[in-house]
Design a protein around this motif. Structure first.
Motif, PDB file in Angstrom:
ATOM      1  N   ILE A 229       0.849  -1.201   0.000  1.00 38.45           N
ATOM      2  CA  ILE A 229       0.000   0.000   0.000  1.00 38.45           C
ATOM      3  C   ILE A 229       0.888   1.256   0.000  1.00 38.45           C
ATOM      4  O   ILE A 229       0.583   2.248  -0.681  1.00 38.45           O
ATOM      5  N   ALA A 230       2.021   1.192   0.734  1.00 39.93           N
ATOM      6  CA  ALA A 230       2.928   2.346   0.771  1.00 39.93           C
ATOM      7  C   ALA A 230       3.514   2.613  -0.624  1.00 39.93           C
ATOM      8  O   ALA A 230       3.635   3.769  -1.055  1.00 39.93           O
ATOM      9  N   TYR A 231       3.849   1.531  -1.350  1.00 35.31           N
ATOM     10  CA  TYR A 231       4.333   1.724  -2.733  1.00 35.31           C
ATOM     11  C   TYR A 231       3.230   2.339  -3.601  1.00 35.31           C
ATOM     12  O   TYR A 231       3.477   3.238  -4.399  1.00 35.31           O
ATOM     13  N   LEU A 340       4.535  -4.028 -10.565  1.00 32.45           N
ATOM     14  CA  LEU A 340       5.415  -3.405  -9.568  1.00 32.45           C
ATOM     15  C   LEU A 340       6.185  -4.554  -8.936  1.00 32.45           C
ATOM     16  O   LEU A 340       5.573  -5.473  -8.370  1.00 32.45           O
ATOM     17  N   ILE A 341       7.532  -4.520  -9.087  1.00 31.83           N
ATOM     18  CA  ILE A 341       8.316  -5.570  -8.415  1.00 31.83           C
ATOM     19  C   ILE A 341       9.044  -4.943  -7.230  1.00 31.83           C
ATOM     20  O   ILE A 341       9.541  -3.817  -7.320  1.00 31.83           O
ATOM     21  N   ARG A 342       9.060  -5.677  -6.132  1.00 33.56           N
ATOM     22  CA  ARG A 342       9.769  -5.215  -4.928  1.00 33.56           C
ATOM     23  C   ARG A 342      11.056  -6.020  -4.814  1.00 33.56           C
ATOM     24  O   ARG A 342      11.031  -7.213  -4.506  1.00 33.56           O
ATOM     25  N   VAL A 343      12.168  -5.343  -5.103  1.00 31.13           N
ATOM     26  CA  VAL A 343      13.447  -6.036  -5.254  1.00 31.13           C
ATOM     27  C   VAL A 343      14.282  -5.880  -3.983  1.00 31.13           C
ATOM     28  O   VAL A 343      14.359  -4.785  -3.400  1.00 31.13           O
ATOM     29  N   GLU A 344      14.914  -6.978  -3.584  1.00 34.60           N
ATOM     30  CA  GLU A 344      15.780  -6.978  -2.389  1.00 34.60           C
ATOM     31  C   GLU A 344      16.944  -6.005  -2.568  1.00 34.60           C
ATOM     32  O   GLU A 344      17.533  -5.929  -3.657  1.00 34.60           O
ATOM     33  N   GLY A 345      17.299  -5.277  -1.527  1.00 30.86           N
ATOM     34  CA  GLY A 345      18.475  -4.398  -1.551  1.00 30.86           C
ATOM     35  C   GLY A 345      18.167  -3.010  -2.096  1.00 30.86           C
ATOM     36  O   GLY A 345      17.006  -2.633  -2.272  1.00 30.86           O
ATOM     37  N   MET A 346      19.230  -2.275  -2.385  1.00 29.95           N
ATOM     38  CA  MET A 346      19.084  -0.911  -2.904  1.00 29.95           C
ATOM     39  C   MET A 346      19.325  -0.915  -4.421  1.00 29.95           C
ATOM     40  O   MET A 346      19.953  -1.822  -4.955  1.00 29.95           O
ATOM     41  N   TYR A 357      15.661  -7.547 -18.029  1.00 30.01           N
ATOM     42  CA  TYR A 357      14.520  -8.449 -17.824  1.00 30.01           C
ATOM     43  C   TYR A 357      13.158  -7.757 -17.800  1.00 30.01           C
ATOM     44  O   TYR A 357      12.137  -8.389 -18.058  1.00 30.01           O
ATOM     45  N   PHE A 358      13.132  -6.461 -17.474  1.00 31.36           N
ATOM     46  CA  PHE A 358      11.819  -5.868 -17.196  1.00 31.36           C
ATOM     47  C   PHE A 358      11.501  -4.563 -17.926  1.00 31.36           C
ATOM     48  O   PHE A 358      10.370  -4.097 -17.869  1.00 31.36           O
ATOM     49  N   LEU A 359      12.486  -3.924 -18.538  1.00 31.45           N
ATOM     50  CA  LEU A 359      12.212  -2.630 -19.180  1.00 31.45           C
ATOM     51  C   LEU A 359      12.588  -2.668 -20.651  1.00 31.45           C
ATOM     52  O   LEU A 359      13.560  -3.328 -21.035  1.00 31.45           O
ATOM     53  N   GLU A 360      11.808  -1.949 -21.450  1.00 28.58           N
ATOM     54  CA  GLU A 360      12.129  -1.864 -22.880  1.00 28.58           C
ATOM     55  C   GLU A 360      13.154  -0.761 -23.107  1.00 28.58           C
ATOM     56  O   GLU A 360      13.311   0.137 -22.268  1.00 28.58           O
ATOM     57  N   ASP A 361      13.815  -0.822 -24.270  1.00 27.00           N
ATOM     58  CA  ASP A 361      14.784   0.235 -24.607  1.00 27.00           C
ATOM     59  C   ASP A 361      14.083   1.590 -24.546  1.00 27.00           C
ATOM     60  O   ASP A 361      12.965   1.732 -25.042  1.00 27.00           O
ATOM     61  N   GLY A 362      14.730   2.558 -23.966  1.00 20.27           N
ATOM     62  CA  GLY A 362      14.161   3.910 -23.954  1.00 20.27           C
ATOM     63  C   GLY A 362      13.280   4.180 -22.751  1.00 20.27           C
ATOM     64  O   GLY A 362      12.897   5.330 -22.504  1.00 20.27           O
ATOM     65  N   ASP A 375      16.111  -1.996   2.794  1.00 19.87           N
ATOM     66  CA  ASP A 375      16.243  -3.412   2.432  1.00 19.87           C
ATOM     67  C   ASP A 375      15.577  -3.763   1.106  1.00 19.87           C
ATOM     68  O   ASP A 375      15.687  -4.888   0.637  1.00 19.87           O
ATOM     69  N   GLU A 376      14.867  -2.816   0.490  1.00 15.93           N
ATOM     70  CA  GLU A 376      14.215  -3.125  -0.782  1.00 15.93           C
ATOM     71  C   GLU A 376      13.873  -1.842  -1.530  1.00 15.93           C
ATOM     72  O   GLU A 376      13.843  -0.747  -0.948  1.00 15.93           O
ATOM     73  N   PHE A 377      13.663  -1.991  -2.840  1.00 14.22           N
ATOM     74  CA  PHE A 377      13.169  -0.870  -3.647  1.00 14.22           C
ATOM     75  C   PHE A 377      12.156  -1.423  -4.652  1.00 14.22           C
ATOM     76  O   PHE A 377      12.084  -2.626  -4.884  1.00 14.22           O
ATOM     77  N   GLY A 378      11.378  -0.509  -5.235  1.00 13.40           N
ATOM     78  CA  GLY A 378      10.369  -0.939  -6.198  1.00 13.40           C
ATOM     79  C   GLY A 378      10.667  -0.416  -7.597  1.00 13.40           C
ATOM     80  O   GLY A 378      11.327   0.607  -7.754  1.00 13.40           O
ATOM     81  N   ILE A 379      10.200  -1.168  -8.594  1.00 16.52           N
ATOM     82  CA  ILE A 379      10.308  -0.726 -10.002  1.00 16.52           C
ATOM     83  C   ILE A 379       9.018  -1.108 -10.705  1.00 16.52           C
ATOM     84  O   ILE A 379       8.502  -2.214 -10.508  1.00 16.52           O
ATOM     85  N   MET A 380       8.495  -0.197 -11.515  1.00 17.66           N
ATOM     86  CA  MET A 380       7.358  -0.553 -12.371  1.00 17.66           C
ATOM     87  C   MET A 380       7.923  -1.052 -13.690  1.00 17.66           C
ATOM     88  O   MET A 380       8.671  -0.336 -14.361  1.00 17.66           O
ATOM     89  N   THR A 381       7.566  -2.273 -14.054  1.00 19.51           N
ATOM     90  CA  THR A 381       8.063  -2.821 -15.325  1.00 19.51           C
ATOM     91  C   THR A 381       7.261  -2.230 -16.485  1.00 19.51           C
ATOM     92  O   THR A 381       6.215  -1.605 -16.269  1.00 19.51           O
ATOM     93  N   ASP A 382       7.727  -2.485 -17.698  1.00 17.76           N
ATOM     94  CA  ASP A 382       6.891  -2.190 -18.860  1.00 17.76           C
ATOM     95  C   ASP A 382       5.845  -3.291 -18.998  1.00 17.76           C
ATOM     96  O   ASP A 382       5.864  -4.272 -18.250  1.00 17.76           O
ATOM     97  N   VAL A 383       4.943  -3.149 -19.983  1.00 16.73           N
ATOM     98  CA  VAL A 383       3.882  -4.144 -20.164  1.00 16.73           C
ATOM     99  C   VAL A 383       4.498  -5.457 -20.666  1.00 16.73           C
ATOM    100  O   VAL A 383       5.308  -5.461 -21.595  1.00 16.73           O
ATOM    101  N   MET A 384       4.136  -6.548 -20.003  1.00 18.53           N
ATOM    102  CA  MET A 384       4.666  -7.867 -20.387  1.00 18.53           C
ATOM    103  C   MET A 384       3.550  -8.900 -20.279  1.00 18.53           C
ATOM    104  O   MET A 384       2.642  -8.739 -19.456  1.00 18.53           O
ATOM    105  N   PHE A 385       3.663  -9.976 -21.055  1.00 19.51           N
ATOM    106  CA  PHE A 385       2.742 -11.090 -20.837  1.00 19.51           C
ATOM    107  C   PHE A 385       3.089 -11.725 -19.490  1.00 19.51           C
ATOM    108  O   PHE A 385       4.264 -11.814 -19.130  1.00 19.51           O
TER     109      PHE A 385
END
Ligand code: NAP
Length: 412
Positions: A229-231, A340-346, A357-362, A375-385
């Motif tokens: 929810i915080a993310y 939204l992936i929550r990845v271990e570490g900084m 693995y998760f973002l398109e060029d550009g 201990d973790e950070f988040g990234i929004m990936t691009d659209v994937m199946f």
């Protein structure tokens, strides 16, 4: 018109109340009153209706004066057997019972057509929101390409409260149970099965063919945490339990899952116990229905709209429903989302691997950091199946040795 109610609980008693409260209006609309001749229930006494309380179903079944029966008992058995027997006698049946509509709807609809009576179930999805009739009548000329809804008030209330208070899932559920917004056994709501049944009914309505809720990928909200929810808050999004169906070139896609939705999505503002259903048609574009998806009087109001329809279409089958032909739903892996992936570490030093693995060029590199968490950070990936996402997620973890603690699907 003489009628009977089977099951005088929350909704059954609400129906009796609405019939009484709006009696004059109903007579004006229908040309005659709806008179309750029997109430069938298990309990020994209903003080306000003891004169018409019965315990023997056959009295309703065998009474030629009864033209209409309202089933608000819930559950599949004996509701299914009772409804079937009534339709076979040519009596109209109105129900609020999504379990029986999902499990046995096509057989009941066929029986109604064979006996030229009607089986109506408006209140089985979206409570007081008129979605079934809207799909059947108003969008009859549309090719519906998507229906996505917040279809369960309990889970929406919990997710809304978690965002407002910052509290965790278990604590918020306990609070909702105390206030009567969640059942003591909340599984059907929080594990997504209630939403899944309603989603199956919507897909059956939209496609005209039968779909089983067991064939819909279903995930509830138990694993949504205060950290998720915080993310969501940082990303200016809301997490909502969605039931979604899509039709693309004769293929059907469906899922039930908690999803991050963006501010621009009309479902974003659906808070608390309210429901919202976004419908997309090929000519219509996007519309949204919004309102009380449950509760005594809103649901009873939808049941009464069916009662009026039954009185207006007394002598013929109106055709609301679907055939017994099963449709196939594509596997969950063929749905596409952002995640939204929550990845271990900084995030330092991780850009290249994340991009691989998760973002398109550009695409821009925008890690999300929560205040005070290292201990973790988040990234929004691009659209994937979804299938590619799971494969990439596994490869990413193996290559980098970094865990992905949790992920959430996202739209928009
Ligand atoms: N509540 C809502 O907001 C809502 C909204 C939309 C749809 N619905 C659906 O509407 C249906 C009814 O829900 P509800 O909330 O009104 O349930 P409820 O309060 O439990 O009422 C059901 C009533 O039916 C009686 N009953 C059960 N089995 C029976 C049987 N075999 N013969 C005679 N009476 C029987 C029950 O008696 P006992 O209490 O003695 O068991 C109870 O009085 C369910 O299918 C539900 O999913 C509910």
């Amino acid at each position: 018109m003489q009628a009977a109610i089977m099951g005088y609980g929350t909704i059954g008693s609400g129906v009796a109340e609405v019939l009484e409260e709006n009696r004059e209006q109903i007579v004006k609309k229908v040309g005659e009153g709806i008179e309750l001749k029997y109430i069938l229930d298990i309990r020994d006494s209903i003080p306000e209706h003891n004169d018409i309380l019965i315990h023997d179903f056959s009295l309703i079944e065998n009474d030629p004066e009864i033209e209409l029966v309202i089933e608000t008992m819930g559950g599949i058995h004996p509701a299914y057997e009772y409804i079937m027997r009534l339709l076979e006698k040519g009596k109209h049946v109105v129900t609020s019972n999504k379990a029986v509509v999902d499990a046995c709807g096509s057989k009941l609809i066929r029986t109604a057509s064979e006996h030229q009576c009607n089986f109506y179930f408006e209140a089985s999805v979206g409570g007081g929101i008129p979605v079934i009739r809207t799909i059947y009548h108003n969008y009859a000329g549309e090719k519906l390409t998507e229906i996505t809804g917040i279809l369960n008030g309990t889970t929406n209330y919990i997710l809304t409260k978690m965002r407002e208070s910052g509290a965790g899932f278990a604590e918020t559920l306990r609070e909702a149970q105390k206030l009567g917004y969640a059942e003591q056994d909340p599984s059907s709501d929080i594990d997504g099965f209630d939403t899944s049944r309603k989603t199956a009914i919507l897909l059956s309505m939209a496609s005209g063919n039968r779909c089983r809720h067991e064939d819909i990928y279903t995930e509830g909200i138990r694993d949504v945490s205060d950290i998720d929810i915080a993310y969501a808050r940082k990303l200016s999004r809301n997490i909502r339990l969605l039931g979604s169906v899509q039709a693309v070139e004769e293929k059907y896609f469906a899922y039930v899952a908690p999803v991050l939705i963006a501010r621009a999505d009309p479902l974003y503002m659906v808070d608390g116990v309210f429901n919202g259903i976004r419908i997309v048609g090929n000519c219509l574009g996007t519309t949204m229905l919004y309102g009380m998806g449950a509760g005594k009087l809103p649901t009873a109001s939808a049941v009464v709209s069916d009662i009026i329809a039954a009185a207006r279409h007394k002598s013929h089958f109106q055709g609301i429903g679907w055939s017994e032909k099963m449709i196939e739903i594509e596997p969950m892996g063929s749905n596409a989302f952002r995640y939204l992936i929550r990845v271990e570490g900084m995030p330092d030093g991780m850009e290249q691997d994340i991009r691989e693995y998760f973002l398109e060029d550009g695409s821009s590199w925008e890690p999300v950091l929560l205040d005070g968490r290292t201990d973790e950070f988040g990234i929004m990936t691009d659209v994937m199946f979804e299938s590619d996402f799971h494969e990439n997620r596994q490869e990413f973890e193996e290559k980098t040795g970094r865990r992905i603690f949790h992920f959430l699907r996202a739209l928009g």
